[in-house]
Design an enzyme around this catalytic site. Structure first.
Site, PDB file in Angstrom:
ATOM      1  CG  ASP A  45      -2.102   1.034   1.214  1.00 10.98           C
ATOM      2  OD1 ASP A  45      -1.674   2.052   0.672  1.00 10.98           O
ATOM      3  OD2 ASP A  45      -3.013   0.825   1.745  1.00 10.98           O
ATOM      4  CG  ASP A  66       0.358   0.156  -9.116  1.00 12.32           C
ATOM      5  OD1 ASP A  66       0.769   0.526  -7.880  1.00 12.32           O
ATOM      6  OD2 ASP A  66      -0.553   0.043  -9.660  1.00 12.32           O
TER       7      ASP A  66
END
Length: 245
Positions: free
Chosen positions: A149, A185
């Protein structure tokens, strides 16, 4: 004065990198958990929080897996796509999935059982505590952190998994020459991780240029495909544990 010893369990004094929701598992996940947890899930001694590890309760991987073999751990294994694929294709190595979400672990157990991955174990726990207390020093050949996260809001940066403390813990559990592999990402988080890990003396870059080549042992998941569809570049990093002096 009471002769009863004080409770040694402690509450955490720092934020964790996850928000553990108490959503119900499906009936199939419940059945998988009941049937497969005795085989796949490590029983650990807890500190006060439900996902904690009590200091001083390290495992011996040889006892857990019944053999001496290379050991690879994945932090935030999610539904287990990467680690089940790796464990089922590399039967001579051992694998440990570290995850706090029980539904993901249940799915991982189900898929591991279907794939015949008997060299995989799982632990339902906060990853830094696994590195600090559950795993012995120099016990891992590789440590994977794929798509953690990013906690992209500045006020939440304190929740990010990859910190200097995490880098030191990763270096603690990796064998000399062992690999820390990461992917994200989220470009800003990739740069953050690189800056943090470049500052850990016991970790050395295992790549040239800005980024590592894509780790070919990382299967392409639905999460990664979704990031690519919205135009996010996948950034890989790889660090090698320097020899202990």
């Amino acid at each position: 004065m009471s002769d009863t010893p004080a409770d040694p369990r402690r509450h955490r004094d720092r934020p964790v990198s996850f928000v553990r929701r108490s959503g119900r598992m499906s009936d199939g996940q419940d059945r998988a958990w009941e049937r497969l947890a005795p085989e796949y899930l490590l029983t650990v001694t807890r500190d006060a929080p439900a996902t904690s590890i009590l200091p001083g309760t390290a495992i011996d991987p040889r006892d857990v897996y019944g053999r001496q073999a290379a050991l690879i751990a994945e932090i935030g294994s999610g539904q287990g796509h990467a680690i089940v694929a790796a464990a089922s294709s590399r039967p001579d190595d051992d694998f440990l999935a570290i995850e706090v979400f029980r539904a993901g672990l249940a799915r991982t157990m189900f898929d591991a059982d279907r794939a015949g991955a008997r060299n995989l174990r799982m632990v339902e726990a906060n990853a830094p505590e696994v590195l600090a207390h559950l795993l012995p020093e120099a016990s891992l050949d590789e440590l994977w952190v794929f798509f953690p996260d990013p906690w992209h809001k500045h006020k939440h940066f304190k929740r990010r998994l990859v910190t200097a403390e995490f880098g030191d813990l990763a270096a603690r559990v990796l064998k000399d020459g062992g690999m820390l592999r990461l992917a994200t990402d989220w470009e800003e988080y990739a740069r953050w991780m690189r800056d943090v890990l470049d500052g850990i003396p016991a970790l050395e870059r295992a790549f040239d240029g800005d980024w590592s080549d894509r780790f070919d042992g990382r299967v392409v998941t639905a999460f990664e495909r979704k990031g690519a569809r919205v135009g996010r570049d996948i950034r890989d990093l790889a660090y090698r544990r320097a020899p202990r002096t």
